[in-house]
Design a protein around this motif. Structure first.
Motif, PDB file in Angstrom:
ATOM      1  N   ASP A 189       0.852  -1.188   0.000  1.00 30.12           N
ATOM      2  CA  ASP A 189       0.000   0.000   0.000  1.00 30.12           C
ATOM      3  C   ASP A 189       0.878   1.224   0.000  1.00 30.12           C
ATOM      4  N   ARG A 190       0.728   2.044  -1.032  1.00 25.48           N
ATOM      5  CA  ARG A 190       1.549   3.244  -1.102  1.00 25.48           C
ATOM      6  C   ARG A 190       0.869   4.396  -0.419  1.00 25.48           C
ATOM      7  N   GLY A 191       1.509   4.952   0.592  1.00 25.25           N
ATOM      8  CA  GLY A 191       0.957   6.131   1.256  1.00 25.25           C
ATOM      9  C   GLY A 191       1.764   7.346   0.858  1.00 25.25           C
ATOM     10  N   GLY A 192       1.429   8.477   1.454  1.00 26.85           N
ATOM     11  CA  GLY A 192       2.132   9.725   1.150  1.00 26.85           C
ATOM     12  C   GLY A 192       3.587   9.661   1.586  1.00 26.85           C
ATOM     13  N   ASP A 193       3.829   9.453   2.894  1.00 25.50           N
ATOM     14  CA  ASP A 193       5.203   9.494   3.398  1.00 25.50           C
ATOM     15  C   ASP A 193       5.809   8.105   3.496  1.00 25.50           C
ATOM     16  N   CYS A 194       4.949   7.102   3.676  1.00 25.15           N
ATOM     17  CA  CYS A 194       5.531   5.767   3.785  1.00 25.15           C
ATOM     18  C   CYS A 194       4.609   4.747   3.117  1.00 25.15           C
ATOM     19  N   SER A 195       5.180   3.642   2.744  1.00 20.85           N
ATOM     20  CA  SER A 195       4.382   2.570   2.158  1.00 20.85           C
ATOM     21  C   SER A 195       4.319   1.433   3.149  1.00 20.85           C
ATOM     22  N   MET A 196       3.280   0.624   3.028  1.00 20.58           N
ATOM     23  CA  MET A 196       3.164  -0.476   3.956  1.00 20.58           C
ATOM     24  C   MET A 196       3.113  -1.792   3.203  1.00 20.58           C
ATOM     25  N   LEU A 197       3.987  -2.698   3.606  1.00 17.98           N
ATOM     26  CA  LEU A 197       3.978  -4.029   3.015  1.00 17.98           C
ATOM     27  C   LEU A 197       3.093  -4.898   3.893  1.00 17.98           C
ATOM     28  N   GLU A 198       2.055  -5.415   3.296  1.00 18.08           N
ATOM     29  CA  GLU A 198       1.097  -6.168   4.079  1.00 18.08           C
ATOM     30  C   GLU A 198       1.206  -7.634   3.697  1.00 18.08           C
ATOM     31  N   VAL A 199       1.494  -8.483   4.677  1.00 14.70           N
ATOM     32  CA  VAL A 199       1.585  -9.913   4.397  1.00 14.70           C
ATOM     33  C   VAL A 199       0.498 -10.636   5.181  1.00 14.70           C
ATOM     34  N   ASN A 200      -0.390 -11.282   4.491  1.00 13.06           N
ATOM     35  CA  ASN A 200      -1.467 -12.013   5.136  1.00 13.06           C
ATOM     36  C   ASN A 200      -1.268 -13.502   4.925  1.00 13.06           C
ATOM     37  N   ILE A 201      -1.117 -14.212   6.010  1.00 16.99           N
ATOM     38  CA  ILE A 201      -0.943 -15.655   5.883  1.00 16.99           C
ATOM     39  C   ILE A 201      -2.019 -16.351   6.695  1.00 16.99           C
ATOM     40  N   GLU A 202      -2.779 -17.155   6.045  1.00 20.06           N
ATOM     41  CA  GLU A 202      -3.819 -17.859   6.770  1.00 20.06           C
ATOM     42  C   GLU A 202      -3.292 -19.241   7.134  1.00 20.06           C
ATOM     43  N   LEU A 203      -3.194 -19.517   8.449  1.00 21.97           N
ATOM     44  CA  LEU A 203      -2.708 -20.832   8.883  1.00 21.97           C
ATOM     45  C   LEU A 203      -3.881 -21.794   8.969  1.00 21.97           C
ATOM     46  N   PRO A 204      -3.615 -23.060   8.754  1.00 27.19           N
ATOM     47  CA  PRO A 204      -4.709 -24.030   8.869  1.00 27.19           C
ATOM     48  C   PRO A 204      -5.185 -24.105  10.323  1.00 27.19           C
ATOM     49  N   SER A 205      -6.411 -24.547  10.532  1.00 28.48           N
ATOM     50  CA  SER A 205      -6.953 -24.649  11.887  1.00 28.48           C
ATOM     51  C   SER A 205      -6.190 -25.750  12.638  1.00 28.48           C
ATOM     52  N   PRO A 206      -6.125 -25.691  13.987  1.00 27.50           N
ATOM     53  CA  PRO A 206      -5.391 -26.703  14.772  1.00 27.50           C
ATOM     54  C   PRO A 206      -5.870 -28.115  14.424  1.00 27.50           C
ATOM     55  N   ASP A 207      -7.161 -28.235  14.185  1.00 26.89           N
ATOM     56  CA  ASP A 207      -7.743 -29.516  13.838  1.00 26.89           C
ATOM     57  C   ASP A 207      -7.089 -30.095  12.585  1.00 26.89           C
ATOM     58  N   ALA A 208      -7.031 -29.278  11.562  1.00 20.37           N
ATOM     59  CA  ALA A 208      -6.453 -29.700  10.287  1.00 20.37           C
ATOM     60  C   ALA A 208      -4.978 -30.051  10.462  1.00 20.37           C
ATOM     61  N   ARG A 209      -4.306 -29.284  11.339  1.00 21.09           N
ATOM     62  CA  ARG A 209      -2.877 -29.528  11.556  1.00 21.09           C
ATOM     63  C   ARG A 209      -2.664 -30.892  12.235  1.00 21.09           C
ATOM     64  N   ARG A 210      -3.510 -31.174  13.207  1.00 23.50           N
ATOM     65  CA  ARG A 210      -3.382 -32.441  13.914  1.00 23.50           C
ATOM     66  C   ARG A 210      -3.566 -33.616  12.949  1.00 23.50           C
ATOM     67  N   LYS A 211      -4.587 -33.485  12.099  1.00 26.01           N
ATOM     68  CA  LYS A 211      -4.840 -34.556  11.118  1.00 26.01           C
ATOM     69  C   LYS A 211      -3.641 -34.768  10.207  1.00 26.01           C
ATOM     70  N   ALA A 212      -3.085 -33.653   9.766  1.00 26.82           N
ATOM     71  CA  ALA A 212      -1.945 -33.742   8.858  1.00 26.82           C
ATOM     72  C   ALA A 212      -0.764 -34.416   9.544  1.00 26.82           C
ATOM     73  N   ALA A 213      -0.559 -34.065  10.835  1.00 27.84           N
ATOM     74  CA  ALA A 213       0.552 -34.647  11.591  1.00 27.84           C
ATOM     75  C   ALA A 213       0.345 -36.148  11.777  1.00 27.84           C
ATOM     76  N   ALA A 214      -0.895 -36.533  12.073  1.00 25.75           N
ATOM     77  CA  ALA A 214      -1.212 -37.945  12.271  1.00 25.75           C
ATOM     78  C   ALA A 214      -0.946 -38.742  11.001  1.00 25.75           C
ATOM     79  N   LYS A 215      -1.337 -38.126   9.886  1.00 26.23           N
ATOM     80  CA  LYS A 215      -1.162 -38.783   8.596  1.00 26.23           C
ATOM     81  C   LYS A 215       0.338 -38.999   8.332  1.00 26.23           C
ATOM     82  N   ALA A 216       1.106 -37.959   8.653  1.00 23.85           N
ATOM     83  CA  ALA A 216       2.546 -38.028   8.418  1.00 23.85           C
ATOM     84  C   ALA A 216       3.178 -39.124   9.290  1.00 23.85           C
TER      85      ALA A 216
END
Ligand SMILES: Nc1ncnc2c1ncn2[C@@H]1O[C@H](COP(=O)(O)OP(=O)(O)OP(=O)(O)O)[C@@H](O)[C@H]1O
Ligand SMILES: [Mg+2]
Lengths: 97, 271
Positions: free
Chosen positions: A67-94
């Motif tokens: 996002d470009r502002g007047g005096d400064c720009s902002m780098l926005e990083v959005n990361i959506e992590l999987p829900s704990p439930d999904a993580r547990r399943k993935a770990a079990a599978k592994a």
């Protein structure tokens, strides 16, 4: 409502006015895309590979925006992590395999 | 040293070739040694519009490939002093247009001419990029219509990022808007974007407004740049644009509906 009322009553916008409005909207988007620096896609890819070392994530769930502002720009990083439930399943599978 | 002008638009069929022929002829009529180059490889048309199609022997690509020298390929206009045409190849593939080749030809022409006009093909692919790469100045040809305005905006972005001037961080390419096929009657009815709307959106200086005119087709039928039809409104509008380009303050004409006579008005009302 009859077609005639529709055309006669409310002060209708002309088609040229519609054209102008639509152009202003679409070009505002296209210009913003154009002005985003070209390192963003690569940055996004590298961030993804770093995060993947620790958490399993869906690569579509990472968004990098500048996002470009007047005096400064902002780098926005959005990361959506999987829900704990999904993580547990993935770990079990592994562990099972 | 010549100034290099690109006639560009993104969108096809908006009047780049018509404008290149008219503008080039207008500059030559003002005494400037001018050459118009066709960059539309495979779709040669400038020669037809300028009426020299039967005099083409060698072309731009032949010169780039070293198969002919410039003097063999240049065509001198028979009607207007100082006016020359460099036609393009009708058959060869677009890869024939290399940056180094184009630069070599332009450098040679630069020494001799006052103005070099590059008639760009449509699109934002290689041919269009080559036509605009070396430009000092761009005339963005736009019709008052959504897709043309959008594509013009796109090409302005390309000029600002991919021209030689942009790549070398020199002064940016000078930008001018040429609004063509303008129909004041339809604008008045609210059916067509007005000049001011397009200016609001594209935000570059207005060089001229060329009205929609039957004279353009007539002129192309006989291979005569429309500025040579001095009575036509389109021809006059192009000459005005040339004058503005040369720094003369000329008011914009042909942007309002023509005043109709009583008979015409009466006929119009009953029609
Ligand atoms: N002011 C005008 N009034 C009426 N017709 C016009 C006008 N300007 C251009 N035209 C017509 O529009 C058509 C396209 O013009 P022209 O070939 O100059 O466009 P172009 O941008 O060079 O096209 P291309 O992208 O294919 O190279 C032609 O038939 C021409 O006669
Ligand atoms: Mg053309």
């Amino acid at each position: 409502m009859s077609i005639f009322r529709f055309f006669l009553s409310s002060p209708q916008k002309t088609t040229a006015e519609h054209a102008k409005e639509r152009l202003q909207i679409v070009l505002a988007h296209e210009r913003a895309d154009r002005s985003s620096p070209d390192y963003l896609p690569l940055l996004q890819k590298e961030l993804l590979s770093v995060i993947a070392k620790y958490v399993q994530i869906d690569e579509k769930k990472v968004e990098v925006k500048l996002d470009r502002g007047g005096d400064c720009s902002m780098l926005e990083v959005n990361i959506e992590l999987p829900s704990p439930d999904a993580r547990r399943k993935a770990a079990a599978k592994a562990a099972n395999s | 040293m010549a100034k290099i002008i690109v006639m560009t638009s993104g969108k096809g069929g908006v009047g780049k070739t018509t404008s290149s022929a008219a503008f080039g002829t207008g500059l030559a009529l003002r005494g400037f040694k001018t050459i118009v180059i066709d960059f539309d490889v495979g779709l040669r048309n400038l020669d037809l519009i300028m009426g020299c199609e039967r005099r083409v022997v060698f072309d731009f690509i032949n010169v780039i490939n070293g198969e002919a020298n410039l003097n063999q390929a240049l065509i001198k206009d028979k009607r207007v002093d100082n006016l020359y045409i460099l036609p393009t190849s009708q058959t060869r593939d677009k890869d024939a247009l290399t940056k180094a080749g184009v630069e070599k030809v332009l450098d040679e022409l630069r020494r001799d001419f006052d103005y070099i006009i590059c008639d760009s093909p449509a699109g934002i692919e290689k041919g269009a990029l080559m036509a605009l790469y070396f430009a000092d100045c761009a005339i963005v040809v736009t019709n008052p219509e959504v897709s043309s305005v959008r594509d013009s905006d796109r090409i302005l972005g390309v000029l600002a990022s991919r021209s030689r001037r942009a790549e070398l961080s020199l002064d940016p390419v000078e930008e001018h808007l040429l609004l063509t096929r303008y129909d004041p009657d339809r604008v008045e009815k609210g059916e067509m974007l007005r000049v001011d709307d397009v200016l609001d959106i594209l935000a570059i200086p207005l060089l001229g407004v060329i009205p929609e005119s039957q004279a353009v087709l007539r002129a192309s039928n006989v291979g005569m740049p429309v500025v040579l039809d001095e009575k036509s409104n389109a021809g006059q509008a192009y000459l005005d644009a040339v004058a503005r380009f040369l720094g003369e303050p000329v008011e914009h004409r042909f942007v309002k509906p023509e005043k109709k006579g009583i008979l015409q008005r009466w006929l119009g009302r009953t029609a």
